[in-house]
Scaffold this active site. Structure first.
Site, PDB file in Angstrom:
ATOM      1  N   LEU A   1       0.850  -1.201   0.000  1.00 19.97           N
ATOM      2  CA  LEU A   1       0.000   0.000   0.000  1.00 19.97           C
ATOM      3  C   LEU A   1       0.873   1.233   0.000  1.00 19.97           C
ATOM      4  CD1 LEU A   1      -2.644  -0.791   2.797  1.00 19.97           C
ATOM      5  CD2 LEU A   1      -2.733  -1.371   0.358  1.00 19.97           C
ATOM      6  N   LYS A   2       0.520   2.184  -0.831  1.00 22.50           N
ATOM      7  CA  LYS A   2       1.159   3.495  -0.754  1.00 22.50           C
ATOM      8  C   LYS A   2       0.552   4.226   0.442  1.00 22.50           C
ATOM      9  CE  LYS A   2       3.820   3.584  -4.437  1.00 22.50           C
ATOM     10  NZ  LYS A   2       5.263   3.816  -4.331  1.00 22.50           N
TER      11      LYS A   2
ATOM     12  N   LYS B   1      16.246  -1.371  -8.080  1.00 22.10           N
ATOM     13  CA  LYS B   1      15.698  -1.009  -9.390  1.00 22.10           C
ATOM     14  C   LYS B   1      16.874  -0.651 -10.279  1.00 22.10           C
ATOM     15  CE  LYS B   1      11.536   1.132  -7.441  1.00 22.10           C
ATOM     16  NZ  LYS B   1      10.895   2.420  -7.121  1.00 22.10           N
TER      17      LYS B   1
HETATM   18  O1  SMG Z   1       5.839  -0.967 -11.421  1.00 19.53           O
HETATM   19  O2  SMG Z   1       4.308  -1.830 -10.154  1.00 19.53           O
HETATM   20  C1  SMG Z   1       5.087  -0.929 -10.449  1.00 19.53           C
HETATM   21  C2  SMG Z   1       5.110   0.306  -9.570  1.00 19.53           C
HETATM   22  C3  SMG Z   1       5.801   0.075  -8.299  1.00 19.53           C
HETATM   23  O3  SMG Z   1       5.134   1.610  -6.609  1.00 19.53           O
HETATM   24  C4  SMG Z   1       5.939   1.335  -7.471  1.00 19.53           C
HETATM   25  N1  SMG Z   1       6.970   2.129  -7.727  1.00 19.53           N
HETATM   26  O4  SMG Z   1       8.375   3.923  -5.013  1.00 19.53           O
HETATM   27  O5  SMG Z   1       8.445   1.850  -5.488  1.00 19.53           O
HETATM   28  C5  SMG Z   1       8.078   3.001  -5.756  1.00 19.53           C
HETATM   29  C6  SMG Z   1       7.230   3.310  -6.965  1.00 19.53           C
HETATM   30  C7  SMG Z   1       7.877   4.340  -7.822  1.00 19.53           C
HETATM   31  C8  SMG Z   1       6.985   5.383  -8.306  1.00 19.53           C
HETATM   32  S1  SMG Z   1       5.676   5.850  -7.231  1.00 19.53           S
HETATM   33  C9  SMG Z   1       4.717   6.960  -8.048  1.00 19.53           C
HETATM   34 MG    MG Z   2       9.231   2.702  -3.420  1.00 21.85          MG
END
Ligand code: SMG
Ligand code: MG
Length: 369
Positions: free
Chosen positions: A162-163, A263
Site C-alpha cells: 500500500l502506498k 531497481k
Molecule cells: O511498477 O508496479 C510498479 C510500480 C511500483 O510503486 C511502485 N513504484 O516507489 O516503489 C516506488 C514506486 C515508484 C513510483 S511511485 C509513483
Molecule cells: Mg518505493
C-alpha cells in the site's frame, strides 16, 4: 559490437486508473525508449524516469536531453563496445542514472541477442519464475481500497504493497488487516512522506503485522533511517535512498535498513543492480526487485534481474494489463498463481512490438554515428 545509431522514442500510455501516492497523481506514463542499432543486432531499453522529478531528481524530458546531447554521442564515439565498456564510458556523466541505465539496457540486449544468451543467464539468474506483488495507490475510500485488495488477492498476487502518506496510513492499514487477516502479506511504501518526528506514529503500524515499510523518511538520510529503524519494529526497506552498491553497503552498515528495493534505473543500470544484489547477498540482507510502471521492455529486464538468488521477496512486477491497455512487447506477460516466468530467449527475451509502439509514439529521433 559497434553502435551505428540510436533512436530515442517517446510514447504516452494512459493509466487504466489514476495512480496516487505521496508523489502525487499520475494519469499517464510518459515512456522513453532507447532503440540501439548495431552492426550485429538491435537492442531495446526503457528509461525509468517519470514525467516530473518527484521520485528522484530525474524526469523524462531531462533524461531524453542528456541521452541526446551527452550519452548517445559517447556510445557512438567508440568503434567497439560491450555493455561493460559502455558502462565505464557513460560513467563520465555524473548522475542521470536512469538515462544511463536505459542506454546500457539497450546495448546489453543487442549484445546478448548477438551472442544468443538470455539476460537472466548473463546476470547469473537461478529462478525461472518470479513471485509478484501488487502495488495499490491511495484510493478514494477505504471500501474502494478493500475491493481492490480483494481483487488482487484473487488474481494471485503474493503480497500487497500500500502506498501511504500522512492522512492515509493507520486507517487503511488497520482496515486491510481487519478484513483479510493473515491472508494478506502487507507492505507499505511512503516514498519519503514522513519525518523522524513521526516515529511514534510509524511504530504503531507494527500492530498490524506489516512486513516492511519502504522509504519512510524524506531527505534520503541514512542516519535518520538508522535512527528510525532502532525505534520501530517494522523492518525498514530503502528505495530512493540507495543509488549505488556502495550506498547499499553504507545503509546496511549503518542499520538504516535491513531490506533493499533494487531497481536498475535508480542505480544506473543492470550491472550496478547486480552489484547491489551482491552486497545484499554478502550481508545476508533481503533484496527484491522494484518497479517503475514499466512496459514489457523494462519489465523483461526486471524479471531477469529478479531471477538472481538474493532476490528473496516478491517483486513489484505485474503482468501486462495491470496498468495499461496496451503492451509494447510480445507475447503478453501472464501471471499464474502469482508467478511470472522469466524470459529465457536471447537478450531481454521478448519481441518488441514496433507497430504497437508506433500507435502510442509521440516523438522519435534517430541519432547516427
Ligand atoms: O511498477 O508496479 C510498479 C510500480 C511500483 O510503486 C511502485 N513504484 O516507489 O516503489 C516506488 C514506486 C515508484 C513510483 S511511485 C509513483
Ligand atoms: Mg518505493
Amino acid at each position: 559490437m559497434r553502435i551505428e545509431a540510436v533512436e530515442l522514442i517517446r510514447a504516452a500510455l494512459p493509466f487504466k486508473q489514476e495512480f496516487r501516492s505521496a508523489l502525487g497523481a499520475q494519469r499517464r506514463r510518459d515512456v522513453l525508449l532507447v532503440h540501439v542499432i548495431t552492426d550485429a543486432a538491435d537492442g531495446w531499453g526503457e528509461c525509468a524516469a517519470m514525467s516530473r522529478p518527484v521520485y528522484t531528481s530525474e524526469y523524462v524530458d531531462g533524461a531524453q536531453a542528456v541521452l541526446r546531447d551527452h550519452l548517445v554521442p559517447l556510445a557512438l564515439a567508440d568503434s567497439s563496445v560491450d555493455a561493460q565498456s559502455l558502462e565505464r564510458r557513460l560513467s563520465e556523466v555524473r548522475g542521470h542514472r536512469m538515462a544511463r541505465a536505459a542506454l546500457e539496457m539497450a546495448a546489453l540486449d543487442a549484445e546478448l541477442r548477438t551472442e544468443g544468451v538470455s539476460l537472466a543467464a548473463f546476470l547469473g539468474g537461478e529462478r525461472d519464475e518470479i513471485p509478484c506483488g501488487a502495488v495499490l495507490g491511495v484510493a478514494d475510500t477505504i471500501d474502494a481500497l478493500l475491493d481492490d485488495v480483494e481483487q488482487r488477492l484473487r488474481e494471485g498476487y503474493r503480497r500487497i504493497k500500500l502506498k501511504i502518506l500522512p492522512g492515509w496510513d493507520l486507517e487503511p492499514v488497520a482496515a486491510v488487516r481487519g478484513r483479510f487477516g493473515a491472508a494478506a502479506v502487507l507492505w507499505l511504501d511512503a516514498n519519503g512522506a514522513y519525518a523522524l518526528e513521526d516515529a511514534p506514529r510509524l511504530a504503531t503500524l507494527a500492530e498490524h503485522d506489516v512486513a516492511l515499510i519502504e522509504e519512510p523518511l524524506g531527505g534520503r538520510s541514512l542516519l535518520a533511517h538508522a535512527e528510525l529503524a532502532r525505534v520501530i519494529t517494522t523492518p525498514v526497506c530503502l528505495d530512493e535512498s540507495i543509488e549505488s552498491a556502495h550506498e547499499a553497503a553504507d545503509a546496511l552498515t549503518l542499520g538504516a535498513c535491513s531490506i533493499v528495493n533494487v531497481k536498475p534505473g535508480r542505480v544506473g543500470g543492470l550491472l550496478e543492480a547486480r552489484r547491489v544484489h551482491e552486497v545484499c547477498l554478502r550481508r545476508g540482507a533481503s533484496a527484491w526487485c522494484g518497479g517503475m510502471f514499466e512496459t514489457g521492455i523494462g519489465r523483461a529486464a526486471n524479471l531477469a534481474l529478479a531471477s538472481l538468488p538474493g532476490f528473496t521477496l516478491a517483486a513489484d512486477i505485474s503482468p501486462s494489463g495491470r496498468y495499461f491497455d496496451l503492451d509494447l512487447t510480445m507475447p503478453p506477460t501472464v501471471m499464474q498463481e502469482g508467478m511470472i516466468r522469466v524470459p529465457d530467449a536471447p537478450g531481454l527475451g521478448v519481441t518488441v512490438d514496433r507497430a504497437a509502439i508506433d500507435t502510442v509514439a509521440v516523438d522519435a529521433v534517430l541519432i547516427r554515428g
